[in-house]
Design an enzyme around this catalytic site. Structure first.
Site, short mmCIF file in Angstrom:
data_model
loop_
_atom_site.label_atom_id
_atom_site.label_comp_id
_atom_site.label_asym_id
_atom_site.label_seq_id
_atom_site.Cartn_x
_atom_site.Cartn_y
_atom_site.Cartn_z
N GLY A 188 0.77 -1.29 0.22
CA GLY A 188 -0.04 0.02 0.06
C GLY A 188 0.79 1.25 -0.12
N ASN A 189 0.36 2.41 0.16
CA ASN A 189 1.06 3.45 0.47
C ASN A 189 0.29 4.68 1.17
OD1 ASN A 189 -0.98 5.36 -0.87
ND2 ASN A 189 -0.82 4.09 -2.91
N HIS A 190 1.21 5.62 1.65
CA HIS A 190 0.59 6.51 2.65
C HIS A 190 -0.24 7.63 2.24
CE1 HIS A 190 3.96 5.40 5.38
NE2 HIS A 190 5.00 5.67 4.45
#
Ligand code: CTP
Length: 418
Positions: free
Chosen positions: A209-211
């Site tokens: 995933g990412n932020h």
């Protein structure tokens, strides 16, 4: 913002209790808050609560504190008036220019932005009298929020639910920053906005995933809906910025799910905004069961496949007539700058590469943009125009982006849906 004078008018509706959080938001931000309930509002929340939360005396009447001419003085010095809940009756009195209590009298002397936050039963909201009153208030420059749909008093559900306090505060703050940030200029414009980050599954419990917090995309959806657009928000993972009122939310997980929704919804859209942080890669294989540690062994490498470029795909779809040829397509670019060029250089190259009409370029990394409430950047247009987006809240940034979008939507404010 320096210390502002904020009037919070409270109408006589069950949602009056929710406005207490809005009062608190403004006092905690250091502003001078005057609560002006109608007589009916005091049936729902007592004067003592409003006085304690605002730290100021509370009155419903023009004839209290006559020596101070409160209705003239308070209205005149106000920087923002929020009316929540705005009942059908209260809006009708405002339209008529009545001055039969302190709140309506103050409305006549106020020259600042006024934000009405309606809350009422669906039938009352849809009644031609209310519809006409809302139109009149908007025509005079007031902002009248489109209410949320959902649970109303009792067991009924429908349009008319008061938006959440955090959303009221976000729009109130926006109007303090920029009085003309919410014109009703996108009426009938169909908009599809993606937000948040995609999650690419590795096994049933893990993902890449990412932020992305989704805050910028949610702010765009919120502001666009309150400017009249019919907004569908396609949301990946977020830090839960709260569902915007009057917006249809569709949730997705992976980039491929996002692509499926976007290409479907874009067929009926006048404006498409890709603010989602899309994972460029996904694991080739998704394990059916949780991947276990092998006894003392090295972790297995993860083989990755490239995800589709959704934004570029939408531009191709438009070129080939699968989505309206006159639609406006907006992309985002999160850049850090590197040895090959600065943030803006990369942004310009990305605009050319993706072929969209507008590209919002943000600097990211080192605490910038991801997860924060503020943002800054540039808005690059395919005709070479470059607009600086000055530092400010993501809601303020959204309003500036929408100004440019509104100028590009075919026929300006005329809905192109028919
Ligand atoms: N985007 C997309 N599909 C992808 C990757 C990105 O639609 N697979 C969209 C994003 O929503 C954004 C724009 O493309 O609107 C730019 O995203 P960004 O991550 O900055 O760029 P990338 O295309 O991933 O390019 P790079 O990572 O090389 O900078």
């Amino acid at each position: 913002m320096t210390r502002a004078h904020v009037i919070i008018g409270v109408g006589g509706g069950i949602a009056a209790y929710k406005v207490c959080s809005v009062i608190r938001h403004y006092t905690e931000a250091g502003h001078d808050v005057r609560v002006m309930p109608t007589r009916a509002a005091l049936n729902f929340v007592g004067r003592a609560t409003f006085e304690a939360l605002s730290g100021n005396p509370v009155s419903t009447e023009v004839f209290d504190d006559v020596d101070e001419v409160a209705h003239v003085a308070l209205g005149r010095q106000a920087d923002l008036v929020i009316i929540a809940p705005a009942t059908a009756d209260l809006m009708a009195r405002a339209v008529a220019g009545r001055a039969d209590d302190l709140l309506t009298a103050s409305l006549l002397t106020a020259r600042c932005p006024v934000l009405f936050v309606p809350a009422m039963h669906t039938e009352m909201w849809e009644h031609p009298a209310t519809v006409a009153n809302v139109e009149t208030l908007r025509g005079r420059g007031a902002v009248v929020m489109t209410p949320a749909s959902g649970r109303l008093t009792g067991s009924d559900t429908g349009a008319g639910r008061m938006p959440e306090p955090s959303e009221i505060a976000a729009l109130g703050d926006l109007l303090l920053d920029r009085a003309d940030a919410l014109p009703y200029d996108l009426d009938g414009v169909r908009m599809v906005i993606s937000a948040g980050g995609t999650r690419e599954a590795l096994d049933p419990v893990r993902y890449l995933g990412n932020h992305s917090s989704g805050k910028q995309g949610y702010a765009l959806a919120r502001a666009a809906a309150q400017r009249g657009a019919a907004v569908t928000l396609v949301s990946g993972a977020t830090s839960d910025p709260g569902d915007p009122a009057a917006v249809t939310v569709v949730t997705v997980d992976s980039a491929r799910e996002l692509q499926e929704q976007m290409s479907l919804l874009a067929r009926e859209a006048d404006v498409v905004i890709m603010s989602a942080a899309v994972a460029d890669f996904r694991p080739v294989a998704v394990a059916d069961a949780k991947i276990k540690k092998t006894a003392g062994g090295e972790p297995a490498p993860i083989e990755l496949a490239t995800n589709p470029d959704i934004l570029a795909g939408l531009v191709t779809d438009r070129g080939e007539g699968r989505i309206p040829t006159e639609s406006v397509i907006v992309g985002f670019a999160a850049e850090t700058g590197d040895a090959d060029g600065g943030v803006l250089d990369h942004g310009r190259a990305k605009l050319r590469r993706k072929g969209c009409d507008l590209l919002v370029v943000n600097a990211v990394g080192e605490g910038k943009a991801f997860g924060t409430d503020d943002n800054t950047g540039w808005l690059l247009a395919s005709d070479g125009t470059e607009t600086v987006l000055p530092f400010g809240s993501k809601t303020l940034m959204a309003s500036r982006i929408l100004d440019v979008v509104a100028s590009l939507v075919p026929h300006g404010q005329v809905p192109s849906s028919t």
